[in-house]
Scaffold this motif. Structure first.
Motif, PDB file in Angstrom:
ATOM      1  N   SER A  63      -3.391   4.287   6.072  1.00 48.97           N
ATOM      2  CA  SER A  63      -3.212   5.066   4.845  1.00 48.97           C
ATOM      3  C   SER A  63      -2.086   6.089   4.938  1.00 48.97           C
ATOM      4  CB  SER A  63      -4.521   5.782   4.494  1.00 48.97           C
ATOM      5  OG  SER A  63      -4.890   6.677   5.520  1.00 48.97           O
ATOM      6  N   ASN A  78       0.322  -2.521  -3.402  1.00 53.78           N
ATOM      7  CA  ASN A  78       0.238  -1.486  -2.386  1.00 53.78           C
ATOM      8  C   ASN A  78       0.991  -1.925  -1.138  1.00 53.78           C
ATOM      9  OD1 ASN A  78      -1.668   0.565  -3.530  1.00 53.78           O
ATOM     10  ND2 ASN A  78      -2.892  -1.268  -3.750  1.00 53.78           N
ATOM     11  N   VAL A 125       1.587   4.851   1.418  1.00 48.93           N
ATOM     12  CA  VAL A 125       0.979   4.203   0.265  1.00 48.93           C
ATOM     13  C   VAL A 125       2.036   4.038  -0.818  1.00 48.93           C
ATOM     14  CG1 VAL A 125      -0.772   4.362  -1.538  1.00 48.93           C
ATOM     15  CG2 VAL A 125      -1.297   5.174   0.772  1.00 48.93           C
TER      16      VAL A 125
END
Length: 222
Positions: free
Chosen positions: A154, A2, A157
């Motif tokens: 976030s 990630n 991503v």
């Protein structure tokens, strides 16, 4: 893997209803048509029109791709030739033609082969995504220099996984992912919910032939 791992959060249901629309898949199989797509601006147009399902003028699309309106008009006519885009109804000022996607979904199928033209299209798609990443990084840095709050962990991503899938499982995974993405489409493309931000997504699945060296004699992982 990630790039930025979001904090653990409770699942959030889609904010909008799935768009009610008749499904129409535009499938390109002619090698000449696929080669005609191997142009960055044309792929940007396809992505914009098919993803948003909103009509645009050549001037609007030119501003997005960095071309002149006349150059964009040339590319739109080329895409029209292969049935990928079509003229749209005009509203208000009708001095400039509007264009829209010829369907709801777009697929390229060529039959494979190392020299197949869809690999050139893939390179351009990856380049377009890289340009989006660089543009976002530049904008984020400018905001930080002005002392503005960041977008949070976030906002970006990137995930990569290695899976062992049968042909049936590959088809199922692909179908389920596209169904999931459709759940987040706007019910009305002309009305964006307050607070919604335009996000670029990319889903890719390709055989990892390098993994053959790690497999045992039976073809299973050693």
């Amino acid at each position: 893997m990630n790039a930025e791992t979001p904090m653990a959060e409770a699942p959030v249901p889609p904010a909008t209803k799935r768009r009610q629309r008749p499904e129409k898949n535009v499938e390109i199989t002619d090698p000449k048509a696929i080669r005609a797509l191997a142009h960055a601006a044309r792929l940007e147009v396809i992505s914009e029109l098919y993803s948003t399902q909103v009509s645009r003028t050549a001037t609007e699309l030119a501003a997005q791709t960095g071309l002149t309106p006349s150059a964009m008009s040339y590319h739109l006519r080329a895409l029209q030739k292969w049935g990928i885009v079509v003229p749209a109804a005009t509203a208000g000022d009708a001095r400039e033609r509007r264009w829209k996607a010829a369907g709801t979904d777009f697929t390229i199928k060529s039959g494979g082969g190392v020299a197949s033209p869809e690999f050139a299209v893939l390179d351009l798609e990856l380049d377009a995504y890289r340009r989006r990443v660089n543009a976002y990084a530049k904008t984020r840095d400018e905001r930080r220099q002005r002392g503005e709050a960041g977008d949070g962990p976030s906002s970006v991503v990137l995930a990569s996984s290695l899976l062992y899938l049968t042909p049936a499982q590959r088809a199922e995974l692909n179908s389920r992912l596209f169904d999931l993405l459709r759940d987040y489409e706007l019910e009305d493309p002309d009305h964006v919910p307050e607070g919604a931000e335009r996000m670029a997504t990319m889903w890719s699945m390709i055989p990892d032939d390098r993994g053959r060296a790690l497999a045992g004699p039976s073809g299973t992982p050693a």
